[in-house]
Design an enzyme around this catalytic site. Structure first.
Site, PDB file in Angstrom:
ATOM      1  N   LYS A   1      41.948  33.770  45.563  1.00 21.46           N
ATOM      2  CA  LYS A   1      41.865  33.322  44.136  1.00 21.46           C
ATOM      3  C   LYS A   1      43.801  32.879  43.187  1.00 21.46           C
ATOM      4  O   LYS A   1      43.596  32.288  42.349  1.00 21.46           O
ATOM      5  CB  LYS A   1      40.538  34.125  43.330  1.00 21.46           C
ATOM      6  CG  LYS A   1      39.775  33.894  43.819  1.00 21.46           C
ATOM      7  CD  LYS A   1      38.710  34.649  42.828  1.00 21.46           C
ATOM      8  CE  LYS A   1      37.376  34.143  43.708  1.00 21.46           C
ATOM      9  NZ  LYS A   1      36.121  35.466  43.348  1.00 21.46           N
TER      10      LYS A   1
ATOM     11  N   GLN B   1      35.418  40.204  40.359  1.00 23.43           N
ATOM     12  CA  GLN B   1      34.968  40.519  41.632  1.00 23.43           C
ATOM     13  C   GLN B   1      34.258  41.191  42.074  1.00 23.43           C
ATOM     14  O   GLN B   1      34.317  42.770  41.567  1.00 23.43           O
ATOM     15  CB  GLN B   1      36.273  40.894  42.372  1.00 23.43           C
ATOM     16  CG  GLN B   1      35.749  40.691  43.647  1.00 23.43           C
ATOM     17  CD  GLN B   1      35.668  39.192  44.114  1.00 23.43           C
ATOM     18  OE1 GLN B   1      36.511  38.320  43.373  1.00 23.43           O
ATOM     19  NE2 GLN B   1      34.860  38.481  44.711  1.00 23.43           N
TER      20      GLN B   1
ATOM     21  N   ASP C   1      32.150  32.128  35.581  1.00 27.58           N
ATOM     22  CA  ASP C   1      31.470  32.070  36.660  1.00 27.58           C
ATOM     23  C   ASP C   1      30.150  31.788  36.570  1.00 27.58           C
ATOM     24  O   ASP C   1      29.482  31.151  37.592  1.00 27.58           O
ATOM     25  CB  ASP C   1      32.057  33.609  37.326  1.00 27.58           C
ATOM     26  CG  ASP C   1      32.080  34.606  38.770  1.00 27.58           C
ATOM     27  OD1 ASP C   1      32.767  33.712  39.242  1.00 27.58           O
ATOM     28  OD2 ASP C   1      32.708  35.309  38.863  1.00 27.58           O
TER      29      ASP C   1
END
Lengths: 355, 355
Positions: free
Chosen positions: A115, A159, A182
C-alpha cells in the site's frame, strides 16, 4: 419414433420406458443430449435442466474474455497520478494516507508495504504507525486519534486482523467517518444500504469488483447477480453495490442449501468465500460474467514456493462457459489497492472542495 | 407413440411436431399437463417448468394457514403490558414515546392517534408535538432536540412523510441514536447489515414480519426468501433481517426482469411494493409462506366507504397454493405498532439496565 429429418441441426428421439420416466434424447450441435422427466414428480429439477445446459455449453469452442485487473488498476493509478499532480499544482496539496499496523503478521506487513509503495507511485504521502503485538487498545485508539486530528492525513487505514485481545469494532469505529477510506464504518455501510443516501466511501474490494464491470462495459441494471459469501468487507457490500446499480441480487452463504442451483441463475457472479475451486463449471450459466475475489494458496510441488494461488472459481472449467472472468492472481487483487488510492484522493478533494 | 398403460396414475404422450419443438403431454393427478421443449435452445425456461408445477398444485384442495397478525399483535401487547407493570413496580419508571407530527395530512394524524392509543393500552406514556405544515426545519430540529434531552422520553418517532420543504435525512439523523425506535438511522441500518454487530433498534414493520414467522414456528434458516420491494423502511431491512437469520435472500424490485420466475423459487415471500394484487397464484411455489406488507385501497362500490383494502398478493389465488399467508387487513398491519411499543420498552429497559 425417429424424427431427425424435421430438425435443421438437431436429431431427436423420445422414449417412454418402464421406469415411469420420460426420456428425451436428441442431438444438438453434434452432442448427444439426454433429458429425463419423471411425470410422477413433474417439477423438473434445476439440476437436470442446468446439467443439460452445461453439457451443451462445455462442448462449444468459446473461451471467456479475461478481465485484466492488473491492466485496469494501472489505468486507474495513472488517472489518479494525473489528478493529484493537477491538485498539487492548483492548491499545493497532496493527499495523505495513514496506515496503522499492529503486531508482526508477515502477510499484514506485506500488504502495508504494498500500500505504501502504491501511494508513492501516484503521489500520495503515506504515514505509518507500527505498534507492537502486545500494545493496549488505548494505544491504538490514541494513534488513530492523532491521525483523526492531523489535517495532512485524509485517509486512515487500520490493517486487519488486529490481535485477539483487541475489540475490532471499537477500533474501527474510532476512525473519523470522513477519513474512513476503507468504508467499514457502520454509518458508511448504512448509507450504502439506503436508497437516496450516499456513503462517504465504498469498501475497496467490492468497489474494485464493480469498477471492473464498468470498465469492461458489462451492464448490471436488471441483471441477475449472485454474490457468494456475506463478509462485512466484501460479500455484503458487494451485494449492496450491485443492488444500487439495479441488479437483482441473491446472496449465497454457508447455510444456503443449493448454492449450485442458485449460482446457475446468475448473469453476474461475485465470489468471495476463500474456498479454492469451489465454484465448478456446472455452477455457471453459459455466458455469465465471473468476478473471483478469492485468493487461495493450494499445494503445488511444481512451483518453486511449493504452492500457487487459485480463486474460489475453478478457472479451467469456468473459462469455457463464462463470457468473461477475472484471473487469480491479476484480477480483483490489484483493484483493491487502486480503490484505496482512489478513496484517499476523493477524501482530500472533498476537504479542499477540489473538483 | 401412446404409452399410457405403463404409468400408474399418469397417461402420457410425446410428439415431435414441425415447429422444431418437442411437446410432452401427460396426465398427472387428473390434470392434463403440457411441456414444450425447444431442442435448438435446450435450456428449459423456468417459466415452463414452474407453470407446470402450479398447474398441478392449484388443483389440490389445500388451503393456506392464515397468519393472524391481529391476534399475535394482541399477545405481544399483553406481554409488553405485563413487562411494563413489572418495571414500574421494581424501579418506578414507565417508558415514554414522543411523536413528532408536522402538517395536516389526515392519514398521518390517524397513524399518530393509533400509536398514542396503543401506548396507553400497554402503559407507555406518550408525548406529542404537532407542528404546522409551514414551520421551518429548525423548529422541527429544536423539537427533536428537546426530546433527545428529556430523560422521560425513551423513544422518538417522526411521522413521515414530512412536508416537501424539509430535508428528511437531516431530520431523521437528528434523532439521538439510542432513542431511534423507528430504527431508520443509517448507523442502525449499517449495524443491521453487518455480521457481528447489533443494531440498537430494528425498523418496526420488517421486525413485525419476522416476528410473525417466529410465532408461527416457520423456520427461516437455509430457506430461500424473496423480498419484493427495496424501500428503506420495509424491503431493504426485511432482506437484511432474513439474511441475519440465515435465509438465502433475493431482492426483487422495479428493474427486475423476471420477478415471477424468481418469486416462484421462494420458500418465504415478503412483499412490500404497494401494488394491489401484483403477486398472482402463478408466482408462488406450492407450500411457500407469504408475508404481505402491502395495504392498497381498491375501488369497491359494494363497500360503504366505496373502497376496500387489498395486499400486494392476490389473496384468493395465493391461499390455494401457499402453506401460510397473512391477510390484508389483519396481517402485518397490527404488528408495526406492536413492534414500536416493543422497541420503546427495549429502549427504556436499556437506559435503566432493567432485564
Amino acid at each position: 419414433m425417429m424424427a431427425s429429418s424435421i430438425f435443421n441441426d438437431c436429431s431427436s428421439s423420445c422414449t417412454l420406458p418402464f421406469n415411469n420416466k420420460i426420456q428425451l434424447r436428441f442431438h444438438h450441435l453434434g452432442q448427444s443430449v439426454h433429458l429425463h422427466i419423471n411425470p410422477t414428480r413433474p417439477y423438473i429439477g434445476l439440476r437436470q435442466v442446468a446439467s443439460l445446459t452445461t453439457t451443451v455449453a462445455m462442448t462449444s469452442e468459446t473461451s471467456a474474455k479475461v478481465i485484466d485487473g492488473k491492466l485496469v488498476a494501472k489505468q486507474i493509478r495513472d488517472e489518479i497520478t494525473s489528478e493529484i499532480s493537477k491538485m498539487k499544482e492548483a492548491i499545493g496539496i497532496d493527499p495523505g494516507l495513514a496506515v496503522v499496523l499492529v503486531g508482526d503478521r508477515k502477510d499484514s506487513a506485506t500488504y502495508v508495504r504494498n500500500k505504501k509503495k502504491a501511494c508513492e507511485t501516484v503521489g500520495i504521502t503515506s504515514y505509518e504507525s507500527h505498534l507492537p503485538e502486545d500494545c493496549t487498545e488505548e494505544e491504538v485508539l490514541k494513534c488513530i486519534s492523532k491521525y483523526n486530528e492531523d489535517p495532512s492525513v485524509h485517509g486512515i487505514l487500520v490493517q486487519l486482523p488486529l490481535p485477539r485481545h483487541m475489540n475490532e469494532e471499537n477500533i474501527l469505529n474510532a476512525v473519523k467517518i470522513d477519513k474512513d477510506v476503507d468504508g467499514f464504518h457502520p454509518l458508511n455501510i448504512g448509507r450504502l444500504a439506503m436508497r437516496g443516501r450516499e456513503p462517504l466511501f465504498v469498501p475497496c474490494t467490492p468497489k474494485g469488483c464493480i469498477e471492473l464491470l464498468h470498465r469492461y462495459n458489462i451492464s448490471i441494471k436488471g441483471k441477475r447477480a449472485v454474490v457468494i459469501g456475506r463478509s462485512n468487507i466484501v460479500g455484503m457490500p458487494a451485494a449492496l453495490l450491485l443492488q444500487r446499480e439495479d441488479a437483482t441480487v441473491s446472496i449465497i452463504h454457508s447455510r444456503t442449501e443449493n448454492p449450485e442451483e442458485i449460482t446457475r441463475e446468475a448473469d453476474i457472479i461475485i465470489s468471495a468465500v476463500g474456498q479454492p475451486n469451489m465454484v465448478r463449471g456446472s455452477w455457471i450459466k453459459p455466458g455469465a460474467v465471473i468476478i473471483d475475489v478469492g485468493i487461495n494458496p493450494v499445494d503445488d510441488p511444481k512451483s518453486p514456493r511449493g504452492y500457487r494461488l487459485v480463486g474460489d472459481v475453478c478457472y479451467e472449467e469456468a473459462c469455457k462457459i463464462a463470457s468473461a472472468i477475472t484471473p487469480v492472481p491479476g484480477g480483483v487483487g490489484p483493484m483493491t489497492i487502486a480503490m484505496l488510492l482512489s478513496n484517499t484522493l476523493t477524501s482530500a478533494k472533498r476537504v479542499y472542495n477540489f473538483v
